[in-house]
Write a protein that holds these residues in place. Structure first.
Motif, mmCIF file in Angstrom:
data_model
loop_
_atom_site.group_PDB
_atom_site.id
_atom_site.type_symbol
_atom_site.label_atom_id
_atom_site.label_comp_id
_atom_site.label_asym_id
_atom_site.label_seq_id
_atom_site.Cartn_x
_atom_site.Cartn_y
_atom_site.Cartn_z
ATOM 1 N N ARG A 210 0.828 -1.206 0.000
ATOM 2 C CA ARG A 210 0.000 0.000 0.000
ATOM 3 C C ARG A 210 0.860 1.253 0.000
ATOM 4 N N LEU A 211 1.948 1.226 0.756
ATOM 5 C CA LEU A 211 2.863 2.372 0.818
ATOM 6 C C LEU A 211 3.499 2.639 -0.545
ATOM 7 N N ILE A 212 3.906 1.592 -1.229
ATOM 8 C CA ILE A 212 4.508 1.739 -2.556
ATOM 9 C C ILE A 212 3.495 2.342 -3.528
ATOM 10 N N LYS A 213 2.293 1.829 -3.521
ATOM 11 C CA LYS A 213 1.268 2.319 -4.434
ATOM 12 C C LYS A 213 0.930 3.785 -4.155
ATOM 13 N N GLN A 214 0.835 4.156 -2.888
ATOM 14 C CA GLN A 214 0.541 5.548 -2.552
ATOM 15 C C GLN A 214 1.693 6.457 -2.955
#
Length: 81
Positions: free
Chosen positions: A5-9
């Motif tokens: 999720r952090l990478i996508k954000q």
């Protein structure tokens, strides 16, 4: 899941591949990208990569490794163009 999720954000916040629709942009980047990048860029014996990634077989490790030499040979130059 948190790392994914952090990478996508981060991809969205940074405007990476802004030319693509958001759904397509998010599909291109994941936690798997980090693992594959590590497996591909590590210039060590494959067994060390296998151990680090926790793969039971060398075959699985090879599936994570992207071709490192893809752009080392300039085909245009090799063809004399």
């Amino acid at each position: 899941k948190h790392v994914a999720r952090l990478i996508k954000q981060t991809v969205l916040d940074a405007g990476i591949r802004a030319d693509l629709p958001e759904k397509d942009r998010l599909a291109l980047f994941s936690g798997h990208s980090l693992r594959a990048g590590l497996a591909s860029s590590a210039e060590v014996d494959e067994r060390y990569v296998q151990k680090q990634l926790g793969h039971a077989s060398a075959e699985m490790t090879r599936r994570y490794q992207r071709r490192r030499d893809r752009f080392r040979v300039n085909l245009t130059k090799a063809a004399g163009l």
